[in-house]
Design a protein around this motif. Structure first.
Motif, PDB file in Angstrom:
ATOM      1  N   VAL A  55       0.848  -1.192   0.000  1.00 28.00           N
ATOM      2  CA  VAL A  55       0.000   0.000   0.000  1.00 28.00           C
ATOM      3  C   VAL A  55       0.884   1.243   0.000  1.00 28.00           C
ATOM      4  O   VAL A  55       1.736   1.405   0.877  1.00 28.00           O
ATOM      5  CB  VAL A  55      -0.944   0.019   1.215  1.00 28.00           C
ATOM      6  N   THR A  56       0.706   2.091  -1.006  1.00 21.19           N
ATOM      7  CA  THR A  56       1.463   3.336  -1.059  1.00 21.19           C
ATOM      8  C   THR A  56       0.879   4.334  -0.062  1.00 21.19           C
ATOM      9  O   THR A  56      -0.327   4.335   0.202  1.00 21.19           O
ATOM     10  CB  THR A  56       1.423   3.935  -2.483  1.00 21.19           C
ATOM     11  N   ASN A  57       1.731   5.168   0.514  1.00 19.66           N
ATOM     12  CA  ASN A  57       1.213   6.149   1.465  1.00 19.66           C
ATOM     13  C   ASN A  57       0.932   7.475   0.773  1.00 19.66           C
ATOM     14  O   ASN A  57       1.245   7.666  -0.402  1.00 19.66           O
ATOM     15  CB  ASN A  57       2.167   6.329   2.655  1.00 19.66           C
ATOM     16  N   ALA A  58       0.323   8.402   1.506  1.00 20.15           N
ATOM     17  CA  ALA A  58      -0.112   9.673   0.920  1.00 20.15           C
ATOM     18  C   ALA A  58       1.065  10.473   0.377  1.00 20.15           C
ATOM     19  O   ALA A  58       0.955  11.142  -0.663  1.00 20.15           O
ATOM     20  CB  ALA A  58      -0.872  10.488   1.964  1.00 20.15           C
ATOM     21  N   HIS A  59       2.198  10.410   1.078  1.00 22.20           N
ATOM     22  CA  HIS A  59       3.378  11.175   0.641  1.00 22.20           C
ATOM     23  C   HIS A  59       3.887  10.654  -0.701  1.00 22.20           C
ATOM     24  O   HIS A  59       4.186  11.444  -1.614  1.00 22.20           O
ATOM     25  CB  HIS A  59       4.468  11.065   1.706  1.00 22.20           C
ATOM     26  N   GLU A  60       3.976   9.353  -0.835  1.00 20.22           N
ATOM     27  CA  GLU A  60       4.451   8.757  -2.093  1.00 20.22           C
ATOM     28  C   GLU A  60       3.493   9.088  -3.238  1.00 20.22           C
ATOM     29  O   GLU A  60       3.930   9.401  -4.352  1.00 20.22           O
ATOM     30  CB  GLU A  60       4.577   7.247  -1.931  1.00 20.22           C
ATOM     31  N   SER A  61       2.187   9.012  -2.964  1.00 22.85           N
ATOM     32  CA  SER A  61       1.204   9.341  -3.994  1.00 22.85           C
ATOM     33  C   SER A  61       1.326  10.796  -4.420  1.00 22.85           C
ATOM     34  O   SER A  61       1.238  11.117  -5.608  1.00 22.85           O
ATOM     35  CB  SER A  61      -0.214   9.068  -3.478  1.00 22.85           C
ATOM     36  N   GLU A 109       4.608  14.885 -10.008  1.00 20.41           N
ATOM     37  CA  GLU A 109       5.483  14.683 -11.175  1.00 20.41           C
ATOM     38  C   GLU A 109       4.658  14.524 -12.452  1.00 20.41           C
ATOM     39  O   GLU A 109       4.967  15.123 -13.493  1.00 20.41           O
ATOM     40  CB  GLU A 109       6.344  13.438 -10.967  1.00 20.41           C
ATOM     41  N   LEU A 110       3.572  13.744 -12.376  1.00 17.13           N
ATOM     42  CA  LEU A 110       2.747  13.492 -13.558  1.00 17.13           C
ATOM     43  C   LEU A 110       1.974  14.730 -13.997  1.00 17.13           C
ATOM     44  O   LEU A 110       1.598  14.848 -15.164  1.00 17.13           O
ATOM     45  CB  LEU A 110       1.773  12.344 -13.269  1.00 17.13           C
ATOM     46  N   TYR A 132      -0.827   7.155 -13.478  1.00 16.47           N
ATOM     47  CA  TYR A 132      -0.612   6.937 -12.035  1.00 16.47           C
ATOM     48  C   TYR A 132      -0.860   5.478 -11.678  1.00 16.47           C
ATOM     49  O   TYR A 132      -0.026   4.816 -11.034  1.00 16.47           O
ATOM     50  CB  TYR A 132      -1.537   7.868 -11.259  1.00 16.47           C
ATOM     51  N   PHE A 133      -1.990   4.934 -12.120  1.00 12.03           N
ATOM     52  CA  PHE A 133      -2.304   3.534 -11.847  1.00 12.03           C
ATOM     53  C   PHE A 133      -1.297   2.605 -12.534  1.00 12.03           C
ATOM     54  O   PHE A 133      -0.927   1.562 -11.984  1.00 12.03           O
ATOM     55  CB  PHE A 133      -3.721   3.201 -12.311  1.00 12.03           C
ATOM     56  N   LYS A 134      -0.856   2.993 -13.725  1.00  8.19           N
ATOM     57  CA  LYS A 134       0.127   2.181 -14.455  1.00  8.19           C
ATOM     58  C   LYS A 134       1.438   2.101 -13.671  1.00  8.19           C
ATOM     59  O   LYS A 134       2.028   1.011 -13.528  1.00  8.19           O
ATOM     60  CB  LYS A 134       0.367   2.798 -15.834  1.00  8.19           C
ATOM     61  N   ARG A 135       1.887   3.254 -13.141  1.00  8.35           N
ATOM     62  CA  ARG A 135       3.139   3.281 -12.365  1.00  8.35           C
ATOM     63  C   ARG A 135       2.999   2.454 -11.084  1.00  8.35           C
ATOM     64  O   ARG A 135       3.920   1.730 -10.697  1.00  8.35           O
ATOM     65  CB  ARG A 135       3.497   4.717 -12.008  1.00  8.35           C
ATOM     66  N   LEU A 136       1.850   2.591 -10.425  1.00  5.03           N
ATOM     67  CA  LEU A 136       1.630   1.809  -9.208  1.00  5.03           C
ATOM     68  C   LEU A 136       1.702   0.315  -9.505  1.00  5.03           C
ATOM     69  O   LEU A 136       2.325  -0.461  -8.757  1.00  5.03           O
ATOM     70  CB  LEU A 136       0.268   2.149  -8.583  1.00  5.03           C
ATOM     71  N   LYS A 137       1.066  -0.096 -10.595  1.00  2.00           N
ATOM     72  CA  LYS A 137       1.051  -1.515 -10.958  1.00  2.00           C
ATOM     73  C   LYS A 137       2.459  -2.026 -11.246  1.00  2.00           C
ATOM     74  O   LYS A 137       2.820  -3.148 -10.858  1.00  2.00           O
ATOM     75  CB  LYS A 137       0.146  -1.725 -12.175  1.00  2.00           C
ATOM     76  N   GLN A 161       2.220  -1.704  -6.261  1.00  2.00           N
ATOM     77  CA  GLN A 161       1.645  -0.854  -5.225  1.00  2.00           C
ATOM     78  C   GLN A 161       0.165  -0.620  -5.503  1.00  2.00           C
ATOM     79  O   GLN A 161      -0.279  -0.660  -6.660  1.00  2.00           O
ATOM     80  CB  GLN A 161       2.360   0.506  -5.184  1.00  2.00           C
ATOM     81  N   ILE A 162      -0.572  -0.365  -4.447  1.00  2.32           N
ATOM     82  CA  ILE A 162      -1.966   0.071  -4.581  1.00  2.32           C
ATOM     83  C   ILE A 162      -2.191   1.229  -3.618  1.00  2.32           C
ATOM     84  O   ILE A 162      -1.520   1.341  -2.591  1.00  2.32           O
ATOM     85  CB  ILE A 162      -2.980  -1.065  -4.291  1.00  2.32           C
ATOM     86  N   ASP A 163      -3.129   2.124  -3.965  1.00  2.30           N
ATOM     87  CA  ASP A 163      -3.428   3.225  -3.048  1.00  2.30           C
ATOM     88  C   ASP A 163      -4.722   2.936  -2.293  1.00  2.30           C
ATOM     89  O   ASP A 163      -5.331   1.880  -2.447  1.00  2.30           O
ATOM     90  CB  ASP A 163      -3.451   4.567  -3.785  1.00  2.30           C
ATOM     91  N   PHE A 164      -5.151   3.894  -1.455  1.00  2.00           N
ATOM     92  CA  PHE A 164      -6.278   3.653  -0.547  1.00  2.00           C
ATOM     93  C   PHE A 164      -7.575   3.352  -1.287  1.00  2.00           C
ATOM     94  O   PHE A 164      -8.345   2.483  -0.871  1.00  2.00           O
ATOM     95  CB  PHE A 164      -6.456   4.868   0.378  1.00  2.00           C
ATOM     96  N   GLU A 165      -7.840   4.076  -2.362  1.00  8.84           N
ATOM     97  CA  GLU A 165      -9.077   3.817  -3.089  1.00  8.84           C
ATOM     98  C   GLU A 165      -9.047   2.455  -3.772  1.00  8.84           C
ATOM     99  O   GLU A 165     -10.074   1.784  -3.899  1.00  8.84           O
ATOM    100  CB  GLU A 165      -9.339   4.927  -4.114  1.00  8.84           C
ATOM    101  N   GLN A 166      -7.867   2.022  -4.188  1.00  8.35           N
ATOM    102  CA  GLN A 166      -7.746   0.710  -4.813  1.00  8.35           C
ATOM    103  C   GLN A 166      -7.957  -0.421  -3.812  1.00  8.35           C
ATOM    104  O   GLN A 166      -8.388  -1.510  -4.186  1.00  8.35           O
ATOM    105  CB  GLN A 166      -6.371   0.574  -5.494  1.00  8.35           C
TER     106      GLN A 166
END
Length: 601
Positions: free
Chosen positions: A112-118, A124-125, A168-173, A177-182
Motif C-alpha cells: 500500500v502506497t502512502n499519501a506522501h508517495e502518492s 510529477e505526472l 498513475y495507476f500504471k506506475r503503481l502496478k 503498489q496500490i493506493d487507498f481507493e484501490q
C-alpha cells in the motif's frame, strides 16, 4: 451472557443492545453512542458459540477503534474474538491479504502506497499540464462499485486528469503498489468474482457493527452488504450514526436511506434512536437543532442541561483584528467562565486558516499550550510498521498506558511475523520490556527515532536487507516525515522537529485545541470558538451541494460545545483575487437564523 449494572444505561441504549434483529440506530450528538457500542460489542461477544467466530466493528477512524476496544476491555470482556478497525484495514486483513492471489492485478503481491508517495508521483505526472494547469490537489478519485471517478469539479480539467490518473495507476502496478481507493475497489472486485469469499467471511462474522454510517462511501456499503447478504440474514448488523453530521460528502460519504440499505442487504432493519443528549446545555441543543437536515428528536438530558450558556456571533470584526478577538474570547472563558484551557477548542473550515492563527496565539498567550492533530511532526501512516513502533517509542511506561502499549507490542510482533521474521521466542511482554529499557540521548525527533529503530533491529537481530517490506516502510516513514517537518517549519513552527513535539503526538489532549471543523467531529469541549464561517468556505465555493452541507457543518461545529459557543464571520477576508475580491459574507444560514445572540463586554 454479559450483563451490566442497573441504571448504567438508559432505556433507548438498552433496547439497541438487547435487540436480536439487525438495527439502524440514529444517535444524536452526546447521546452516549460510544458507550452503547461498547456494551453492544461486549454483549455480542458473550453470545458467540464458537472460538472460530469473530465480532467485527467498522469504525471511521483508528482512534475510535482504539477507544472502543479499550472500553470493552475495561468491562472485563475477552476481546480475542473482536476485530475492530477502519474499512480499509478490514479489507486489507480479511480480503486482500488472504485472497489477493485470485486477482490478476495483485497475484504478484502488493504494497500500500502512502499519501506522501502518492503526492510525489502525482505532482510529477501533473508537471506537463499547464493549459489548464493541473496540480496534485486536482487529482482526487473516489472508488465506486463500477469504476473510479474524479472528484475535481472543474470539468475542463477532466480530459487531462484521466490521462494523469491512468499513468498513475500504471506506475503503481509496475511497482506492485496500490493506493487507498484501490484497496476498496480490488476488495469489492474479489467479492464479486469469488462469491465463496463472501460465504467464508459471513460464517466467520455472526455480527458486524458499522459506526458513523453517514460517512460511509457507496462501495463500502456494497462490500459489507456482500458479506452480510451471503448469510441470508443470519449474520446481524448494527448500523449507527447521525445523518445530520454527514460532512464528508466531498469524499463520497453519505447516509444511505433505510429502504436502500435493506434492498442492498437483502433483509429488514429495525430503526431505533438515541435522543438524549448528555453533553450540552439546553440552550446549546436548542441552537444547533436549527441546523438539522434529518428530522430526529434531541433532548438535553445531562448534568449541564441547565447551564447558562453564552452563544455569540460576531460578523463585524475585521480580519486584521481576528487574533485579538480570539484572545479576548479565550481569556473571557478561562478567567470569567472558569473554563479549563484543555476544554477550549478553536476551529476553522480549512487547515490553511490555522497555521498563522496558532503562531500568533502562542505569541499573544505564552502561558498557555496549544495542540492540534494537524501539528503532528511526522507521518501518521497507520499501516506503516515504523509508525506502529513509534507509538511505543514515544509513550512513557505507565499503568494507565500498559494495556494499550501491550496491544501495540502484539501488533508489532504480528507485523514482523507477516514480514517473514521469526517471532516465536518473543512474547509481547518481553518486547515491551526491551523497548522500555532502550535509552537514546538525542533532542531531534527524527534522529531519536532513527537511533531507536536501529537499536531495536540490533537487539532482535533484524537485518532489514532480508526484509524488503520493512526496509520500504522505513524509507517511506522517514521521507514523508522529513517533508512534513519542512512544511510545518515553513508555516512558522521552527521547533516542530524537536523530540518533545514528537512525544506530544500520542499524549492525551493537552492545551487549547486548534483544528478544523472536520477534525473535531466526534469530540466535545466546554467552549467552541469557530472563525472564517464565511460563504465560500462554509459552504466551499466548489461545493455543488453547499446549501445542505453548510448546515451540516454548522450543526457539527455547534454540537461539539457543552457550555459556550462563539462564532465569528470576520470581514475583509478573500478566497482568491478573482473570487469575491471585496471580502466575503457570513455563511447564509447564519444570516437567515434570527437568533438572539448574547453579548459579552
Amino acid at each position: 451472557m454479559f450483563v451490566w449494572e442497573k441504571d448504567s444505561l438508559n432505556h433507548e441504549q438498552e433496547d439497541a443492545i438487547r435487540e436480536n434483529d439487525s438495527v439502524l440506530l440514529v444517535a444524536c450528538p452526546g447521546s452516549g453512542k460510544t458507550r452503547t457500542l461498547t456494551y453492544k460489542i461486549a454483549y455480542e461477544l458473550s453470545k458467540l458459540q464458537s472460538n472460530k467466530e469473530f465480532i467485527v466493528a467498522i469504525t471511521y477512524t483508528n482512534n475510535a477503534a482504539e477507544e472502543i476496544k479499550e472500553r470493552v476491555e475495561l468491562l472485563g470482556v475477552d476481546t480475542s474474538q473482536l476485530w475492530i478497525g477502519t474499512i480499509h484495514s478490514f479489507c486489507l486483513e480479511w480480503i486482500l491479504r488472504p485472497y489477493h492471489l485470485y486477482h490478476n492485478d495483485l497475484k504478484n503481491g502488493f504494497r500500500v502506497t502512502n499519501a506522501h508517495e502518492s503526492e510525489i508521483l502525482l505532482t510529477e505526472l501533473c508537471k506537463p499540464y499547464s493549459n489548464p494547469r493541473i496540480t496534485y490537489w486536482d487529482c482526487g478519485i473516489i472508488a465506486k462499485p463500477d469504476n473510479y471517478y474524479l472528484t475535481c469539479l472543474d470539468t475542463t480539467k477532466h480530459s487531462s486528469l484521466q490521462k494523469i490518473i491512468g499513468e498513475y495507476f500504471k506506475r503503481l502496478k509496475q511497482n506492485n503498489q496500490i493506493d487507498f481507493e484501490q484497496i476498496l475497489f480490488y476488495s469489492y472486485q474479489l467479492l464479486i468474482q469469488k462469491p465463496i469469499i463472501n460465504s467464508i467471511l459471513a460464517n466467520l462474522f455472526p455480527f458486524i457493527l458499522i459506526d458513523e454510517y453517514q460517512d460511509t462511501k457507496e462501495i463500502q456499503y456494497h462490500i459489507i452488504s456482500k458479506i452480510l447478504n451471503a448469510n441470508k440474514g443470519k449474520s446481524k448488523t448494527l448500523i449507527v450514526g447521525d445523518p445530520n453530521q454527514s460532512i464528508y460528502d466531498t469524499l463520497g460519504g453519505y447516509p444511505m436511506d433505510k429502504k436502500d440499505l435493506e434492498s442492498l442487504l437483502g433483509f429488514n432493519l429495525k430503526q431505533l434512536g438515541l435522543s438524549k443528549n448528555y453533553r450540552s446545555s439546553s440552550k446549546i441543543v436548542d441552537y444547533f437543532d436549527y441546523y438539522k437536515t434529518f428530522n430526529n428528536t434531541i433532548i438535553a438530558s445531562g448534568t449541564d442541561s441547565d447551564f447558562p450558556s453564552i452563544i455569540t456571533f460576531n460578523d463585524n470584526i475585521p480580519v486584521v483584528n481576528l487574533i485579538d478577538e480570539i484572545v479576548r474570547l479565550i481569556q473571557f472563558n478561562i478567567l470569567e467562565q472558569k473554563i479549563d484551557p484543555n476544554e477550549i477548542c478553536i476551529v476553522a473550515p480549512q487547515w490553511v486558516h490555522l497555521a498563522s492563527i496558532t503562531r500568533n496565539l502562542m505569541v499573544k498567550l505564552p502561558n498557555y499550550s496549544f495542540d492540534g492533530p494537524g501539528m503532528a511532526p511526522f507521518s501518521r501512516d497507520i499501516d506503516n510498521f515504523w509508525f506502529k513502533l513509534s507509538r511505543i517509542v514515544l509513550t512513557e511506561p505507565s499503568p494507565f498506558m500498559y494495556v494499550r502499549r501491550l496491544r501495540w507490542s502484539n501488533d508489532i510482533l504480528n507485523e514482523l511475523e507477516n514480514a517473514g521474521f521469526d517471532t516465536s521466542n518473543i512474547s509481547k511482554k518481553q518486547f515491551l520490556s526491551i523497548c522500555n529499557s532502550i535509552k537514546i540521548d538525542e533532542t531531534g525527533g527524527l534522529e531519536y527515532l532513527e537511533k531507536y529503530f536501529a537499536e531495536v533491529c540490533s537487539i532482535f537481530k533484524i537485518d532489514l536487507k532480508l526484509f524488503p517490506t520493512l526496509l520500504e516502510h522505513l524509507n517511506s516513514f522517514f521521507d514523508s516525515s522529513k517533508a512534513r517537518i519542512e512544511r510545518l517549519k515553513k508555516e512558522g513552527n521552527p521547533y516542530i522537529g524537536d523530540i518533545g513535539n514528537f512525544r506530544k503526538v500520542f499524549k492525551q489532549r493537552e492545551g487549547i485545541t486548534v483544528s478544523t471543523i472536520h477534525g473535531v467531529k466526534g469530540e466535545e469541549y466546554d467552549t467552541m470558538i469557530g472563525f472564517a464561517i464565511l460563504d465560500s468556505y462554509v459552504p466551499h465555493f466548489n461545493d455543488n451541494n453547499g446549501v445542505i452541507n453548510s448546515k451540516k457543518i454548522l450543526y457539527v461545529l455547534s454540537s461539539r460545545a457543552r457550555k459556550n459557543l462563539h462564532l465569528i464571520s470576520e470581514t475583509g477576508r478573500n478566497v482568491h483575487a478573482f473570487h469575491r475580491p471585496y471580502g466575503l459574507m457570513p455563511t447564509q444560514h447564519l444570516i437567515d437564523y434570527q437568533y438572539k445572540y448574547d453579548e459579552i463586554e
